[in-house]
Design a protein around this motif. Structure first.
Motif, PDB file in Angstrom:
ATOM      1  N   ASN A   1       0.875  -1.171   0.000  1.00  0.00           N
ATOM      2  CA  ASN A   1       0.000   0.000   0.000  1.00  0.00           C
ATOM      3  C   ASN A   1       0.918   1.229   0.000  1.00  0.00           C
ATOM      4  N   PRO A   2       1.602   1.444  -1.149  1.00  0.00           N
ATOM      5  CA  PRO A   2       2.564   2.536  -1.218  1.00  0.00           C
ATOM      6  C   PRO A   2       1.907   3.893  -1.004  1.00  0.00           C
ATOM      7  N   PRO A   3       2.654   4.874  -0.563  1.00  0.00           N
ATOM      8  CA  PRO A   3       4.118   4.858  -0.486  1.00  0.00           C
ATOM      9  C   PRO A   3       4.676   4.338   0.843  1.00  0.00           C
ATOM     10  N   VAL A   4       3.855   4.247   1.920  1.00  0.00           N
ATOM     11  CA  VAL A   4       4.428   3.866   3.219  1.00  0.00           C
ATOM     12  C   VAL A   4       3.635   2.764   3.932  1.00  0.00           C
ATOM     13  N   ASN A   5       2.826   2.000   3.202  1.00  0.00           N
ATOM     14  CA  ASN A   5       2.057   0.887   3.772  1.00  0.00           C
ATOM     15  C   ASN A   5       1.163   1.295   4.948  1.00  0.00           C
ATOM     16  N   LEU A   6       0.406   2.370   4.765  1.00  0.00           N
ATOM     17  CA  LEU A   6      -0.561   2.738   5.794  1.00  0.00           C
ATOM     18  C   LEU A   6      -1.629   1.656   5.901  1.00  0.00           C
TER      19      LEU A   6
END
Length: 111
Positions: A20-25
């Motif tokens: 779940n880009p950009p930071v895998n929230l």
């Protein structure tokens, strides 16, 4: 949007990869999809090991998406417990070994 892929490594080993880009929230869709995957893997008698990993370099599963808090707080699992508690309890009691393949981010040097 699909956030997880499930790969058959061998007859008894599965690799579940989160993206779940950009930071895998983590949002409501993430927990809903992961819940279905845990159910499916828990009921597959061939599966003995599941390796969880990330497709986003430097991030495994980041914090919850603040914009999605109302939906996350409203979600419950089959037991009526909050979805995250229900999901982690089901994973902990599943008839398989779960492994988190976590790569840490490089340290940030501050001047």
């Amino acid at each position: 949007m699909k956030r997880f892929t499930v790969e058959n490594v061998t007859a008894s080993i599965r690799r579940v990869t989160f993206a779940n880009p950009p930071v895998n929230l983590v949002d409501a869709a993430t927990l809903s999809e992961l819940s279905r995957i845990v159910d499916s893997l828990s009921h597959d008698e061939e599966v003995t090991v599941v390796v969880f990993g990330s497709a986003v370099p430097g991030y495994f599963m980041n914090h919850a998406d603040g914009d999605d808090f109302p939906a996350l707080l409203a979600m419950t699992g089959d037991t009526g417990s909050p979805i995250f508690l229900d999901l982690t309890t089901r994973l902990a009691t599943a008839p398989l070994v779960s492994i988190g393949a976590i790569r840490v981010r490089p340290a940030v040097r501050r001047a």
